[in-house]
Design an enzyme around this catalytic site. Structure first.
Site, PDB file in Angstrom:
ATOM      1  N   TYR A 440       0.813  -1.236   0.000  1.00  0.00           N
ATOM      2  CA  TYR A 440       0.000   0.000   0.000  1.00  0.00           C
ATOM      3  C   TYR A 440       0.841   1.279   0.000  1.00  0.00           C
ATOM      4  O   TYR A 440       2.044   1.224   0.100  1.00  0.00           O
ATOM      5  CB  TYR A 440      -1.092  -0.012   1.060  1.00  0.00           C
ATOM      6  N   GLU A 441       0.178   2.405  -0.231  1.00  0.00           N
ATOM      7  CA  GLU A 441       0.867   3.690  -0.447  1.00  0.00           C
ATOM      8  C   GLU A 441       1.857   3.610  -1.608  1.00  0.00           C
ATOM      9  O   GLU A 441       2.937   4.222  -1.547  1.00  0.00           O
ATOM     10  CB  GLU A 441       1.607   4.145   0.809  1.00  0.00           C
ATOM     11  N   GLY A 442       1.505   2.890  -2.656  1.00  0.00           N
ATOM     12  CA  GLY A 442       2.399   2.726  -3.797  1.00  0.00           C
ATOM     13  C   GLY A 442       3.246   1.486  -3.602  1.00  0.00           C
ATOM     14  O   GLY A 442       4.132   1.465  -2.745  1.00  0.00           O
TER      15      GLY A 442
END
Lengths: 596, 596
Positions: A440-442
């Site tokens: 997550y978050e890229g």
């Protein structure tokens, strides 16, 4: 039952002896932080996370979150009371300016507190963590009225926040986003669409939830240039700021996930929900990027946090579990067997985790301090340098800390043998929880591309050049013979980084796939050098400290040994990474799609 | 829903073109295996695992096994019928001699079938897999009467088998074992004690379960020299071989595990259970070691199996999921985005998995063939050479294939982004299931010690010397210019292996901790070289095949590309491993226990 003790002494050493925190007293919010105050704050943070959050970690995982027929969501037993205690302690708004109800303390301390929080209970920490992320976006991009309306209630934890980016067809590629925003006569917008993987999306910890939502205003350009950011409160507000009507946003379902079971990861359905534009229309991605950078550092810290918690348990187990005999003769001759710790391969795993934990924490705190400098310094040159460094190192930390944090959780689990696979011991939960941080978050591959494709070339390479000067300057200044075992390997690895960067400059412009093929290795090469630099500085500080303070010798000696281990066993990976980078993209791209 | 298609063509290429399976027609059981028969058998195996076992993989994970108040255990829905189909197809006793009801076919085919089985449904495959392990132990060490009594019923799957080693205080260190065996007047023994982590320990798939149990006969020596092996049937047998009284063995509980939920991992309580000695008293560990070696190869193959299944799903997802644009311009200009496969970093992950899968499968099949040679050849020199090679490579395969198999499952999951973390997609199950393979049958650190401490020095280093001659001979014979890109890197890595071995010889005798500190890196170095050797042989076979069979060009070209990728990106790890080995144990062992 897993244990956890917040590494307060380690953190104080990093802040005071390595990062010279005391020299920043002129920055707003830093002034009163003498050594004693600092230690007291960290001690209080340790206490709440150790005593309130950590005991709910395993039970929360087992129980999970439950969605009811009316779309409400219940968090695990004890979470409500724990969240209340956290909020009342002032930990959510620790770094929010006093004018919005916060304590105005350095962001560096928020980052450190979030490490403790995620070590203790990552799922729990995400409720306040997302709230902090949403507050950061509002602080930078919201109107003064929006800040006054929402921040004070979020600081107190009466309301929480979320970030709504992902849709079923659109993860990394936000240009594909289809959630719609229809202008309403009163200046608000009607938001409709579906968001997925929304952490802390719906729960029972707060009376209101402030969703920050990316959507496309009717008629906006296609792609990422037509995206705007909106506030969508779960309960709309009356003119006096009190809770009004239930808004058209609800939790459609809770995802069944590998881990972080105690955080409610929701499918959120927006049906003509009233939303309020944040910042300029069609500039939503810029606003979100600010929030994402901070969130990425937050996720990097989760990597450290799980690695630390997993280490503490594995180290204790290795000291207590009796199995086999030392290769060099019994070390516990009176007992039925020696403790696991006598076995070199058990130590290899523990040392690899230590070799990461302390340097990664040092780097994360240094980045957090950069964030403080970027926002609080009065000197534009200082602000700029800090922003450059933070921008450069954020994808490195997000990608490397979460990859290695996960590997470390796996290694710590391995030390437990069969018990590591059983739920009761808690080690397998660390692995399942840590796994999300790489995604997550890229996803980490996206971090690597951000580093190579955006952060390196930006401003003519200003940030990377400054970083070379910083590390190179340290190396050439540090001529003390005692430090040679740390500085020489650092020099060799910095050379590898420079060669890799040069290779990219020479080969990526003519063939962009060479950059993509190199990006992941480059990110890890960079991370190894950056942590090597921290270790060299730790070694320097440890040598100085043990000379002036004899009581500190055992602790400082341990740091020197770990630094040496890092230099001998971990940093040499840079040569392999460089060799891989230099093979380019040709073989990688050779197969036709149907050959996969 | 995850997909799976057994890699029949890949396997046939390895067997026929790389391992020259057709040249072993003189071995018992190999004679009738012409190309067509072989393909037909593999096709049938593929069918049953794809169509019967795989559809139950996700549902089995979700449902798990359930223990009832009467200590009986229910397996997930559909398992009973699937197990019946497997047994009726003759797959359990494929390699058991015909005199005990089996088909007498090569063990190599059993190993390959078990790969398909574990790719399709690892939890399910463990019920027959443990039965095969128990049969192997009885075949080697049981009396003729025991073989006649138990094997025919196990071949048909009417009865299954288990291995009972671990106790709460004793995992790796079997010397600590306390389960007791009291001699009874009729020559049987009364077995009492507790065993934990017993795979397939209790279930509803068969009418009887044959437990092989390590226990200590009253008055036996302490340590590993006082351990004996016993048969303990769940239902004791009447003189006519039919089921008699319920024996004093029962499932105390089912462990709550990270994965393999559909296999019942049990705490087994023995209370004066009637047991029958297998082989000589106090020689139980020797009998168990035979079984463990075979079981270790079986676990190594589970590593390949999960890696293969995860790869197939990730490759399909990468071809279908549209996200982002190629760095060198749109490849799907008519669509909203390009498929993931255009991104070099996605390809890096897929290529790394391919670079492992095919070579690891080749090495496992070659080891299985060694096992066949060791048991079926009439030439003592051939038997000995095969046994040496198998003994040397077994810990390497167990340690490396399961470490890498797990990493590959994690990489395949990563390709899915957020969807990889969600249970529905099935990728996170691969990760959870694969994790146990690094732990059971001897944790991977123990494999590394077995390699360095036992297998290398054994018989004056005969096995490793023969291996050097084999690989070195291949290198010096293979002078074809076309093969240079594969042979030259192999030569460099073999040099690294030889240097590492020499370092061990020079440094481990005087300081045994140097061996322990090097063991894990040495095991991975060895694995990289061994897979490099397989890739070089695959490249040789592929070049030959594409010249004589134009239809094979695309498939053979893909093998050459993957071989090249392995040589460029994966094999160079050997230099780093060597460098780590050469740092020795000093830093590793420097900290005092209380400093951890």
């Amino acid at each position: 039952m897993p244990i956890y003790k917040a590494p307060v002494d380690e953190a104080l050493f990093l802040l005071e002896d390595v990062l010279n925190f005391q020299e920043y007293g002129q920055l707003p919010g830093f002034g009163d932080l003498t050594g004693e105050t600092l230690a007291a704050i960290l001690g209080e943070a340790a206490k709440i996370y150790e005593e309130v959050a950590q005991p709910l970690n395993q039970s929360g995982d087992r129980e999970g979150c439950h969605r009811h027929d009316d779309a409400s969501v219940t968090t695990p037993k004890g979470f409500k009371e724990a969240f209340r205690a956290l909020a009342e302690g002032g930990w959510i708004g620790l770094s929010v300016p006093a004018e919005y109800g916060g304590q105005g303390l350095p962001y560096t301390l928020t980052v450190l507190g979030n490490e403790f929080a995620s070590s203790a209970n990552m799922s729990f920490a995400m409720y306040s963590g997302l709230t902090q992320g949403a507050m950061a976006a509002l602080l930078r991009h919201g109107s003064e009225e929006q800040k006054q309306t929402y921040l004070p209630k979020m600081v107190t934890g009466e309301w929480t926040g979320t970030m709504n980016l992902t849709e079923p067809q659109c993860g990394t590629d936000l240009g594909l986003l289809t959630t719609r925003a229809k202008p309403l006569p009163d200046g608000a917008y009607a938001i409709s669409g579906q968001k997925i993987f929304i952490s802390s999306g719906e729960h029972d910890l707060a009376e209101n939830i402030i969703h920050l939502v990316l959507a496309r205003i009717e008629g906006a350009p296609a792609g990422v240039k037509g995206i705007s950011l909106f506030i969508v409160p779960k309960f709309d507000l009356k003119p006096d700021g009190s809770l009004g009507a239930r808004n058209g946003v609800s939790c459609g379902s809770i995802e069944h996930k590998m881990g972080i079971h105690a955080n409610s990861t929701c499918v959120m359905n927006y049906e003509e929900a009233r939303g309020y534009l944040v910042g300029e229309s069609n500039r939503g991605l810029n606003a979100m990027f600010v929030m994402m950078n901070e969130a990425r550092l937050g996720v990097a810290v989760q990597g450290i946090a799980i690695s630390e918690a997993a280490y503490q348990n594995a180290a204790q187990y290795a000291k207590e579990r009796l199995q086999g005999r030392s290769l060099s003769g019994p070390k516990n001759p009176g007992g039925p067997a020696d403790p696991l710790l006598v076995h070199p391969d058990i130590r290899r795993m523990l040392m690899e985790i230590r070799g990461f934990n302390e340097a990664a924490r040092g780097l994360a705190l240094s980045a957090a301090l950069d964030s403080d400098l970027a926002h609080r310094s009065h000197d534009p040159a200082v602000r700029q340098a800090a922003e450059d460094r933070l921008g450069l190192l954020t994808p490195v930390m997000k990608g490397v800390f979460t990859d290695v944090g996960f590997q470390n959780a796996v290694m710590a689990q391995q030390i437990y043998g069969g018990y590591g696979y059983i739920a009761e011991g808690g080690m397998e939960q660390f692995v399942r929880d840590a796994r999300i941080t790489m995604i997550y978050e890229g996803a980490n591959g996206v971090q690597a591309l951000d580093l190579v494709g955006r952060k390196l070339p930006r401003d003519g390479g200003r940030a990377i050049m400054a970083y070379y000067r910083e590390v190179g300057g340290f190396i050439s200044r540090t001529t003390d013979e005692e430090l040679a075992p740390y500085v020489k390997p650092l020099k060799a690895s910095l050379d590898d980084l420079q060669k890799a960067t040069l290779w990219l400059m020479q080969n990526a412009l003519t063939k962009p796939e060479n950059a993509g093929a190199a990006s992941y290795e480059y990110m890890h090469l960079f991370g190894a050098v950056a942590m090597g630099y921290v270790w060299a500085k730790i070694a320097q500080a440890a040598l100085a400290k043990m000379k002036r303070d004899p009581d500190s010798v055992p602790a400082m000696q341990a740091k020197l040994v770990t630094a040496k281990f890092y230099m001998e066993r971990m940093l040499p990976q840079t040569a392999l990474r460089l060799a891989r980078i230099e093979t380019g993209a040709d073989t990688l791209m050779a197969l036709a799609p149907e050959q996969f």
